[in-house]
Design an enzyme around this catalytic site. Structure first.
Site, PDB file in Angstrom:
ATOM      1  CB  CYS A  77      -1.002  -0.026   1.150  1.00 28.23           C
ATOM      2  SG  CYS A  77      -2.309   1.224   0.990  1.00 28.23           S
ATOM      3  CG  HIS A 179      -4.351  -3.111   2.630  1.00 29.02           C
ATOM      4  ND1 HIS A 179      -3.401  -2.646   3.499  1.00 29.02           N
ATOM      5  CD2 HIS A 179      -4.979  -2.017   2.136  1.00 29.02           C
ATOM      6  CE1 HIS A 179      -3.446  -1.323   3.552  1.00 29.02           C
ATOM      7  NE2 HIS A 179      -4.400  -0.919   2.719  1.00 29.02           N
ATOM      8  CD  GLU A 181      -2.797  -5.949   5.334  1.00 27.53           C
ATOM      9  OE1 GLU A 181      -3.180  -4.788   5.562  1.00 27.53           O
ATOM     10  OE2 GLU A 181      -2.080  -6.252   4.358  1.00 27.53           O
TER      11      GLU A 181
END
Length: 197
Positions: A77, A179, A181
């Site tokens: 990011c 992202h 995650e």
């Protein structure tokens, strides 16, 4: 394997640490030069504003360290944007690993024109071992108002208002605008592939 997650007051660090823990990696959150240098892999997460983040890196000499690291390195990011040469966000000179400019999305006159770009979108034109096991129907989760332009270092694209660099690669440096995650099994696969590099 020891993974250093670079600390620079970015917002999504805890979720990155949890994701690495689920994959069995020993991760440490640090802004210490010695710990970062000795790590097997380095992850540069991020969520926040470019100039503030760059100031934090400069105060700790990480702006000099990061471009010279030799181990596999993964920016996420804001981490991707800071690895580029310059960001339009507060006219910020960045780390210059990728000679690519980061620009602000300019809304268009149709439905997908909301900025920031928030939500799920697919990757296409995948070309890297980092993306092994994925295809053009792989969706990842985005939250961003700025994007890296397409370049010779682009290893995957996403379309939102325009085509942009979803992932970049140069030498030992990899970076992803979405992202991982927060991107379910696709994000987990990308992180797992990175840890195997």
């Amino acid at each position: 394997m020891k993974v250093a997650v670079i600390k620079y007051n970015s917002g999504n660090v805890q979720s990155v640490l949890y994701a690495l823990e689920r994959l069995g990696a020993e991760a440490v959150l640090t802004d210490e030069v010695d710990e970062i240098t000795k790590a097997d892999k380095v992850i540069f997460p991020g969520q926040g504003e470019a100039s503030t983040a760059m100031n934090y890196l400069k105060e700790r000499n990480l702006d000099k360290l990061i471009p010279n690291l030799k181990q596999p390195f993964f920016g996420v990011c804001l981490g991707l944007q800071l690895l580029c040469s310059h960001s339009e966000e507060n006219k910020t000179p960045c780390l210059g690993v990728f000679p690519v400019k980061v620009k602000k999305f300019l809304p268009e006159s149709y439905a997908e024109s909301k900025v920031p770009h928030v939500g799920w979108n697919n990757l296409f034109d995948l070309k890297s071992p980092l993306l092994k096991g994925l295809d053009d129907e792989s969706f990842v989760y985005y939250v961003h108002s700025f994007y890296a332009e397409l370049s010779e270092f682009t290893i995957a694209q996403t379309h939102y208002i325009k085509d942009f660099s979803a992932l970049l690669h140069r030498d030992n440096f990899y970076a992803m605008q979405a992202h991982p995650e927060k991107s379910g099994l696709v994000g987990e696969k990308i992180l797992s592939n990175f840890l195997k590099l």
